[in-house]
Design an enzyme around this catalytic site. Structure first.
Site, PDB file in Angstrom:
ATOM      1  CG  HIS A   1       1.304   3.066  11.586  1.00 45.21           C
ATOM      2  ND1 HIS A   1       0.451   2.543  12.602  1.00 45.21           N
ATOM      3  CD2 HIS A   1       0.901   2.174  10.334  1.00 45.21           C
ATOM      4  CE1 HIS A   1      -0.129   1.449  12.236  1.00 45.21           C
ATOM      5  NE2 HIS A   1       0.050   1.349  10.831  1.00 45.21           N
TER       6      HIS A   1
ATOM      7  CE  LYS B   1      -8.659   2.730   8.154  1.00 44.81           C
ATOM      8  NZ  LYS B   1      -8.276   1.470   8.913  1.00 44.81           N
TER       9      LYS B   1
ATOM     10  CB  SER C   1     -11.294  -1.033   8.602  1.00 41.87           C
ATOM     11  OG  SER C   1     -10.151  -0.416   8.117  1.00 41.87           O
TER      12      SER C   1
HETATM   13  C1  LIG Z   1      -1.410  -1.607   8.092  1.00 41.04           C
HETATM   14  S1  LIG Z   1      -2.179  -2.001   6.691  1.00 41.04           S
HETATM   15  C2  LIG Z   1      -3.298  -0.647   6.405  1.00 41.04           C
HETATM   16  C3  LIG Z   1      -4.370  -1.217   5.382  1.00 41.04           C
HETATM   17  C4  LIG Z   1      -5.376  -0.350   5.251  1.00 41.04           C
HETATM   18  N1  LIG Z   1      -4.780   1.075   4.808  1.00 41.04           N
HETATM   19  C5  LIG Z   1      -6.401  -0.265   6.597  1.00 41.04           C
HETATM   20  O1  LIG Z   1      -5.819   0.975   7.405  1.00 41.04           O
HETATM   21  O2  LIG Z   1      -6.955  -1.052   7.136  1.00 41.04           O
HETATM   22  C6  LIG Z   1      -0.936  -1.741   5.208  1.00 41.04           C
HETATM   23  C7  LIG Z   1      -1.254  -1.773   4.024  1.00 41.04           C
HETATM   24  O3  LIG Z   1      -0.287  -1.416   2.937  1.00 41.04           O
HETATM   25  C8  LIG Z   1      -0.263  -2.548   2.075  1.00 41.04           C
HETATM   26  N2  LIG Z   1       1.127  -2.402   1.429  1.00 41.04           N
HETATM   27  C9  LIG Z   1       2.449  -2.600   1.857  1.00 41.04           C
HETATM   28  N3  LIG Z   1       3.245  -2.435   0.950  1.00 41.04           N
HETATM   29  C10 LIG Z   1       2.900  -1.855  -0.116  1.00 41.04           C
HETATM   30  C11 LIG Z   1       3.314  -1.446  -1.428  1.00 41.04           C
HETATM   31  N4  LIG Z   1       4.729  -1.688  -1.742  1.00 41.04           N
HETATM   32  N5  LIG Z   1       2.250  -0.867  -2.195  1.00 41.04           N
HETATM   33  C12 LIG Z   1       1.123  -1.071  -2.086  1.00 41.04           C
HETATM   34  N6  LIG Z   1       0.418  -1.347  -0.898  1.00 41.04           N
HETATM   35  C13 LIG Z   1       1.223  -1.778   0.227  1.00 41.04           C
HETATM   36  C14 LIG Z   1      -0.367  -3.844   2.629  1.00 41.04           C
HETATM   37  O4  LIG Z   1      -0.707  -4.629   1.852  1.00 41.04           O
HETATM   38  C15 LIG Z   1      -1.248  -3.440   3.773  1.00 41.04           C
HETATM   39  O5  LIG Z   1      -2.647  -3.658   3.205  1.00 41.04           O
END
Ligand SMILES: C[S@@+](CC[C@H](N)C(=O)[O-])C[C@H]1O[C@@H](n2cnc3c(N)ncnc32)[C@H](O)[C@@H]1O
Length: 339
Positions: free
Chosen positions: A248, A244, A153
């Protein structure tokens, strides 16, 4: 000069480079050299490593341009090597430990089978459960994953803020970052726009890592709350949303579920900004096309074109507006509104 055979060799041995880089980070070489030039024996003695093997590793890291070696076999960090120190403000240490670490290394071996058969992603094939379930249940992997997101990030937040530099935030007061990790992007946005308040909405296991959350460190704690929940069930109300690297991670059906849940919670005229590596059309070389294969192996998700994002928005009842790009065009901010 064009060298077709050399190009293939260069691609073929790419993993050697990233594994050498990983070993340097994992063993603490870049931190040990942070204080100044040292010999391989000094580094080996401080890190309790084998001297002759340490010399060979440092020499290879120097060959990659991450260290420099002088005539006395003393090594120091180059400008690129500085980014691998744990204490660099834009450190790439965390993302190195994730992407070349044992779990992500293992999921790539399933690529041929996935392309042949379709079906489960490499994470499910290798570990028997989806990546975010595993991250919640295996604290060691979860910590590496979340730290990697913050690490990535640091550079990406700059790109997103650059893409949205001309955006008029005056009509927005509350921004929710859905799946916002430790909050690097949202807290940076709040720091830039003092009238905004924000909510990072995340899985409980991520928010529980209190010492890693960014709000205190960026001095926006009074305007930023962390809320635990599941975006497939519901999301908090806000007048703008950030996602973000969320869409994907998922297939189209799951993306529509997430965007529909946001629409249910959002007031009229709310906005959504999706920050992703947008696949360009027509055919050009772009990092998004490589990241897409990583998503195939790691989460079962995919990278998409502007048109594909617009289609997901429309299916969830949003109206696609535009896509914002930083000058590099590496990432894009796809914007939709609740008309
Ligand atoms: C690829 S990471 C991206 C994190 C952040 N947005 C970034 O760009 O650094 C995907 C995020 O989605 C969160 N996530 C996955 N399933 C989720 C859910 N059901 N509800 C809320 N968050 C979720 C994960 O914990 C993770 O932090």
């Amino acid at each position: 000069m064009s060298n077709p055979q050399g190009s293939v060799m260069d691609i073929l041995f790419g993993r050697w480079r990233s594994q050498i880089l990983y070993a340097g980070v994992r063993l603490g070489v870049f931190d040990a050299l942070g204080a100044g030039a040292r010999t391989a024996d000094d580094v080996a003695s401080e890190l309790h490593l084998s001297g002759p093997h340490t010399y060979r590793l440092l020499r290879a890291l120097a060959s990659l341009g991450l260290l420099s070696e002088d005539r006395n076999r003393s090594f120091s960090l180059t400008a690129s090597g500085e980014f691998l120190r744990a204490d660099h403000p834009q450190t790439l240490r965390g993302i190195t430990l994730l992407e070349e670490g044992p779990e992500h290394y293992a999921v790539w071996k399933h690529l041929c089978a996935i392309v042949r058969e379709g079906g489960p992603d490499g994470f499910v094939r290798e570990f028997g459960q989806p990546i975010f379930v595993y991250a919640g249940e295996e604290p060691g992997y979860g910590a590496v994953f979340n730290d990697a997101m913050s690490s990535l990030s640091a550079g990406e937040t700059a790109m997103v803020l650059e893409a949205l530099a001309a955006y008029d935030f005056s009509a927005i007061s509350h921004v929710c970052d859905v799946g916002g990790g430790h909050g690097h992007l949202l807290c940076s946005l709040l720091a830039k726009h003092p009238h905004l308040r924000g909510t990072v909405y995340e899985l409980p296991s991520v928010i529980e890592q209190r010492e890693l959350l960014w709000a205190e460190k960026m001095n926006v704690a009074s305007r930023c709350e962390y809320v635990a929940g599941d975006m497939f069930t519901e999301v908090p109300a806000a007048d703008a949303y950030l996602l973000k690297h969320i869409l994907h991670d998922w297939d189209d059906e799951d993306c529509v579920r997430i965007l529909s849940n946001i629409r249910k919670a959002a007031p009229p005229n709310a906005r959504v900004f999706v920050a992703e590596y947008v696949v360009p059309e027509p055919d050009t070389s772009h990092f998004a096309k490589l990241f897409d294969i990583h998503m195939m192996c790691a989460t079962g998700g995919q990278e998409r074109t502007e048109e594909e994002y617009a289609d997901l928005f429309e299916r969830a009842g949003w109206t696609y507006c535009t896509t914002w790009y930083p000058p590099s065009r590496l990432m894009g901010g796809v914007e939709a509104t609740k008309a």
